[in-house]
Enzyme design. Structure first.
Site, mmCIF file in Angstrom:
data_model
loop_
_atom_site.group_PDB
_atom_site.id
_atom_site.type_symbol
_atom_site.label_atom_id
_atom_site.label_comp_id
_atom_site.label_asym_id
_atom_site.label_seq_id
_atom_site.Cartn_x
_atom_site.Cartn_y
_atom_site.Cartn_z
ATOM 1 N N SER A 47 -9.428 2.986 1.846
ATOM 2 C CA SER A 47 -8.327 3.432 1.205
ATOM 3 C C SER A 47 -7.488 2.486 0.698
ATOM 4 O O SER A 47 -6.674 2.739 -0.323
ATOM 5 C CB SER A 47 -7.298 4.302 2.120
ATOM 6 N N LYS A 83 0.867 -1.241 -0.067
ATOM 7 C CA LYS A 83 0.042 0.039 -0.071
ATOM 8 C C LYS A 83 0.899 1.152 0.068
ATOM 9 O O LYS A 83 1.791 1.428 0.654
ATOM 10 C CB LYS A 83 -0.978 -0.033 1.164
ATOM 11 N N SER A 140 -11.148 0.787 5.819
ATOM 12 C CA SER A 140 -10.300 0.928 4.625
ATOM 13 C C SER A 140 -9.699 -0.383 4.140
ATOM 14 O O SER A 140 -9.057 -0.507 2.988
ATOM 15 C CB SER A 140 -8.987 1.682 4.826
#
Length: 474
Positions: free
Chosen positions: A156, A81, A180
């Site tokens: 996210s 990420k 997320s």
């Protein structure tokens, strides 16, 4: 051959790699070819190091050939990420301020995953500073949903979820404050686990005592998520809330008999959140799966009174702590919705924090009592199906207007306040072909129990096996 590898379970790939049935170079090459074919459509992986990954795969093959001990993730490619620090590889946080930022350290979870044998291939897309559950930013643009390229992939950890669903990587790391890991998993028909706070220590962090934001695994199956969790989890003395239990407990078999399981069903979290009819109908149809497995299903919900104020207050505090100086130095450098949240945090008073902290303690104590009566809670992950990729957030949910980019995420972030582990598992599709996830929540620290229940549901339904019909890039 490529698809045989790129959609194989991570647990299967690890076994084949160890037996020499496939090499790490073949596995990495297959995923790089898949990235070249389809990533332009979804925009999931935003930084790619094909040369470095190929060299690391050769080194992994050589270690195995020499008879050296290899880790539980040996040979598996992963794109981290883009909010997680990766030494020598660009980490942008989805912000123009960090568009060319190359850290000189690895985040703890990156260290653990690579030490377990995983091979870094790049980074996955995020919203700016991971703020919001729709993945778009001014550096790389928006990530698109593999099941419908006109829709959001969530966020996210949206790049991670889209990459998994597209066959670009077999496992993915992510983080979760208000959903997320769970929302993008729901939108992309994969598994996203928010572990109990402290299960996966996070370093470096601005506030080592924070229990709102956690790191966790994503994968295409519950077993693969458990495999990744097994190397992410475990104590670290630098993290004061880290749990003592070793991560290796998650490499045990997940088989479990569910007969007699006490299941609570909260279709709208006790009337607290609106839910689109398509989501409600699909999730309600899944209750019979648990009943057929011998569970007792009762409509009930934990005490969530005050959860909205708790989450928004403590979230604003964390944003002010982490980004307050950035906003003060350059007020125009952040997207408006993020800037407003930081400003709210900077304006918090001692009375605001006392109120939120007191309510948080009461809700978490009530959660412990609730899970003494029930083994698992079922609820929507997201209140909506994947929405238009060009919108910042859905304007309406269940006919009710949504005023901010946080409003539509309540079904996920209310659960955050419970302090409990929660997982999104594929729960089928709408008549229009959009994925819907089911949120399973267990008692605080009962992460293994939660994974066992999720795995049994997964085996009974097999919703996660439906793949997107992506058009190869020209």
């Amino acid at each position: 051959m490529t698809e045989d590898i790129t959609y194989a379970d991570a647990t299967e790939l690890v076994a084949r790699l160890r037996k020499g049935e496939v090499s790490a170079r073949e596995v990495v090459r297959a995923h790089l070819e898949r990235i070249e074919e389809v990533n332009a459509h979804v925009n999931a992986i935003v930084t790619l190091d094909a040369e470095g990954a190929t060299a690391a795969a050769k080194e992994a093959d050589d270690r195995l050939a020499r008879g050296e001990e290899v880790g539980p993730l040996h040979g598996l490619p992963i794109a981290f990420k883009d909010t997680h620090l990766t030494r020598g590889m660009r980490t942008t946080h989805g912000s123009p301020l960090f568009a060319d930022h190359v850290p000189d350290v690895d985040e703890l979870l990156v260290q653990r995953i690579e030490s377990a044998g995983a091979i870094r291939i790049g980074k996955t897309n995020v919203p700016e500073f991971a703020a919001g559950s729709h993945t778009f930013n001014r550096v790389f643009g928006a990530t698109r949903n593999p099941y419908d390229l006109t829709k959001s992939a969530g966020g996210s950890s949206g790049g991670a979820a889209a990459a998994l669903a597209s066959g670009l990587q077999p496992i993915a790391d992510g983080s979760d404050m208000g959903g997320s890991l769970r929302n993008p998993a729901s939108f992309c028909n994969v598994v996203g686990l928010r572990p109990t706070p402290g299960r996966v220590p996070s370093l470096p962090v601005a506030d080592p005592w924070d229990t709102m934001a956690v790191a966790g695994p994503m994968a295409r199956s519950v077993a693969d998520a458990a495999l990744l969790l097994s190397v992410m989890a475990g104590p670290d003395p630098r993290c004061p809330i880290s749990l003592d239990e070793p991560g290796s407990v998650f490499r045990t078999p997940l088989e479990r008999e569910l007969r007699g399981l006490r299941v609570a069903w909260a279709p709208d979290l006790g009337g607290r959140v609106p839910v689109d009819p398509e989501v409600s109908a699909q999730l309600a149809s899944q209750l019979r799966v648990f009943e057929e497995l011998g569970c007792t299903v009762t409509e009930d919900c934990p005490d969530l009174d005050g959860a909205d104020d708790v989450f928004r207050t403590l979230r604003a505090q964390q944003f002010a702590l982490g980004l307050g100086a950035t906003l003060e130095a350059d007020p125009g450098s952040l997207k408006p919705s993020l800037a407003r949240n930081i400003e709210q945090g900077l304006q918090l008073t001692g009375a605001d924090l006392r109120r939120a902290t007191t309510a948080h303690a009461r809700i978490q104590q009530a959660a412990v009592e609730f899970f003494a009566r029930y083994d698992v809670l079922l609820a929507p992950v997201s209140q909506v199906v994947p929405f238009d990729v060009e919108s910042e957030y859905p304007a309406l949910v269940g006919g009710q207007e949504q005023h901010t980019y946080l409003d539509w995420m309540r079904s996920a972030y209310y659960v955050t306040v419970l302090g409990a582990p929660a997982v999104s598992v594929p729960a089928g599709f709408t008549p229009g072909g959009l994925p819907v996830g089911l949120q399973l929540v267990a008692a605080p620290r009962a992460d293994l129990t939660l994974l066992q229940i999720a795995a049994r549901y997964e085996a009974a339904t097999r919703h996660g096996l439906r793949r997107p019909a992506l058009v190869p890039a020209e």
